[in-house]
Scaffold this motif. Structure first.
Motif, mmCIF file in Angstrom:
data_model
loop_
_atom_site.group_PDB
_atom_site.id
_atom_site.type_symbol
_atom_site.label_atom_id
_atom_site.label_comp_id
_atom_site.label_asym_id
_atom_site.label_seq_id
_atom_site.Cartn_x
_atom_site.Cartn_y
_atom_site.Cartn_z
ATOM 1 N N LEU A 137 7.772 8.449 8.106
ATOM 2 C CA LEU A 137 7.126 7.016 7.879
ATOM 3 C C LEU A 137 6.914 6.764 6.404
ATOM 4 O O LEU A 137 7.207 5.573 6.285
ATOM 5 C CB LEU A 137 5.720 7.538 8.498
ATOM 6 N N ASP A 148 11.161 4.616 11.314
ATOM 7 C CA ASP A 148 9.845 4.796 10.620
ATOM 8 C C ASP A 148 8.789 4.327 11.640
ATOM 9 O O ASP A 148 7.532 4.699 11.628
ATOM 10 C CB ASP A 148 9.687 3.916 9.258
ATOM 11 N N ARG A 159 1.667 2.657 4.077
ATOM 12 C CA ARG A 159 1.600 2.625 5.399
ATOM 13 C C ARG A 159 0.242 2.637 6.124
ATOM 14 O O ARG A 159 -0.558 3.626 5.824
ATOM 15 C CB ARG A 159 2.586 4.043 6.061
ATOM 16 N N HIS A 168 4.423 3.960 -0.399
ATOM 17 C CA HIS A 168 4.735 3.557 0.928
ATOM 18 C C HIS A 168 3.966 2.655 1.721
ATOM 19 O O HIS A 168 4.496 1.944 2.745
ATOM 20 C CB HIS A 168 5.045 4.956 1.900
#
Length: 535
Positions: free
Chosen positions: A116, A124, A177, A175
């Motif tokens: 991820l 991802d 996320r 990232h």
């Protein structure tokens, strides 16, 4: 399965020669179920990742019997699942993710986080979906809402998963996320240092995403975490801001359930820090969808919070007029905190509510409101068929007590004695026993006063036996007053006692007896003028 085939498969499943896997893999596609299932069990009994990968490739087409065999050997497939998730083959990765959810393979979460966080990975999104599903399954086990196969302690798994998620939260700037934040919030406790660090720093890279998840997630776990801050004496301002701004019905119901019938001291402290509630400002649509317990809690919320008084009054008024019974009861009780003509009118309207407790909650406020002409309504409610209403009316009229009336009796004129004494008898349930005790006093003046009161307030009948005894009192004035009182009696026994009193040694008693016997047919009407026992 014949013995020869069985023996062959057992040998292929146990031999150290890895070439056996090359023989077993084609058998996984055999049209004969016995061969196919036997080969599957043999492959899974070996610690060979390549063989396990072949099983994964066929996972989506496996029949129920094959799936049962795979589930039985799931513990041997962890490495194959990890390799599939981290590998470049999308179909194999999808099968690995599917199996991870099916097996509840929480140990795979760190690998999913790795994928991820890799913004260049084609897998991802799939990894993010699988992470979310696994964390939801783990939350279900922790909450007791999901199955637990007993292979692991959910709390220990949770600690390991949170540790991995917290490391990823530290890498959020790279990232970004949202799935990481959502998974973290579903499992973390409110006292987590990482969570506090993010919430207390509006400039933190994850702050906006974290607040957005807290603001929008319908997950009971995330909502529970948000509401847990209400128990924190040093709750984050950001968390309380989200609490005040969320207006989805799911959250509102959890929020009001948290407040309950009476919020705790810590919750009250935090509610006082809330100056607005978004769903209250949106009108009454949500209020009307709530059950009675939630409406009751909504009243507790507005009274404990620091929202504008006009907004609080609007909610109280709406629920008092249109709420469910529990909501109307709480609203009627809260109405005591508001003053003015509009709240006075609402209190009077509440006296006609179909719910007795609503009536009672309004009744106890009326005297303090100073509403003109309210006394007759209170007196009327003493005859209510509902005990809670009668008790509330008596509480509101507690100045009309027998003890106060007794102390003031000698100073009152006859008109006020009758009207006020009759009300006292109605309001104070101790009137008759206290009056009886006065009649039995050793003090002559107290006995005389008690007899006069009994005659005045119409209490002769319940005290007749005591009054008949006073016809034999040593004091002729007490005997005469007892004879006068019996003029209000109706029983044959009292008539016979009056006849005997005609022969009393005292002329005063004889005259009183004659007057009472003449009075027995009379029933005078007296005007209703009241003495306010407060002076």
């Amino acid at each position: 399965m014949n013995e020869g085939l069985k023996t062959t498969l057992e040998v292929l499943g146990s031999t150290h020669n890895e070439a056996a896997v090359r023989v077993l893999v084609p058998a996984l596609d055999s049209p004969r179920a016995a061969i196919r299932e036997g080969a599957l069990a043999a492959v899974l009994s070996r610690r060979n990742p390549a063989g396990h990968r072949e099983v994964l490739r066929r996972l989506r087409t496996a029949d129920e019997r094959s799936k049962a065999i795979i589930l039985e050997h799931r513990g041997r497939m962890t490495q194959a699942l990890r390799d599939a998730v981290l590998g470049s083959d999308f179909e194999l990765c999808a099968s690995g993710c599917e199996a991870a959810v099916w097996f509840r393979e929480f140990d795979l979460i760190p690998a999913l986080i790795t994928v991820l966080e890799d913004t260049s990975s084609p897998h991802d999104e799939l990894a993010g979906q699988t992470l979310s599903r696994l964390v939801e399954l783990l939350y279900g086990e922790l909450a007791g809402a999901g199955p637990n196969d007993g292979r692991r302690d959910p709390q220990m798994v949770r600690r390991h998963v949170i540790a991995a998620l917290e490391l990823s939260m530290g890498r959020f700037p790279s990232h970004k996320r949202r799935e990481i934040v959502g998974a973290y919030l579903l499992l973390v406790h409110r006292d987590s240092n990482v969570l506090k660090q993010v919430l207390n720093d509006p400039h933190h890279a994850a702050f906006l995403v974290l607040v957005d998840v807290l603001s929008k997630s319908p997950s009971p776990g995330v909502i529970g975490l948000l509401l847990a801050f209400l128990d924190d004496p040093r709750a984050s301002s950001a968390a309380l801001s989200v609490v005040s701004k969320r207006s989805d019905l799911t959250f509102v119901r959890y929020f009001l359930r948290k407040i309950g019938n009476e919020p705790s001291a810590a919750v009250k402290q935090n509610l006082r820090r809330i100056e607005s509630v978004a769903w209250l400002a949106d009108g009454t649509e949500i209020l009307d969808q709530l059950d009675g317990a939630a409406q009751h809690a909504a009243v507790r919320l507005v009274m404990a919070s620091n929202i504008p008084r006009d907004d609080a009054f609007c909610l109280v008024r709406h629920l008092l007029l249109h709420g469910k019974p529990m909501g109307r009861r709480a609203a009627a009780e809260a109405l005591s905190q508001f003053h003015g003509s509009e709240s006075n009118d609402l209190a009077l309207q509440a006296l006609d509510d179909e719910d007795p407790q609503v009536q009672a909650n309004a009744l106890v406020q009326l005297r303090g409101r100073g509403i003109p002409g309210v006394l007759p309504r209170l007196v009327e409610k003493i005859d209510s068929p509902h005990a809670v209403v009668r008790n509330a009316a008596r509480t509101s009229l507690d100045e009309f007590s027998f003890q106060r009336f007794l102390a003031a009796f000698d100073m009152l004129d006859d008109e006020v004695r009758v009207s006020t004494g009759t009300l006292v008898k109605k309001v104070d349930l101790k009137t008759i026993p206290l009056l009886k005790a006065e009649m039995e006093s050793r003090v002559r003046t107290r006995r005389l006063r008690a007899l006069a009161i009994a005659r005045t307030i119409g209490a002769v009948e319940p005290l007749e036996a005591t009054i008949l005894g006073l016809l034999r009192d040593e004091d002729h004035m007490v005997r005469a007053e007892a004879a006068k009182a019996l003029g209000r009696a109706e029983s044959p026994g009292s008539w016979e006692a009056l006849e005997k009193a005609l022969h009393d040694r005292s002329a005063t008693v004889q005259e009183a007896a004659r007057e009472s016997m003449a009075e027995r047919a009379q029933s005078p009407q007296r005007p209703a003028t009241l003495y306010d026992g407060r002076g």
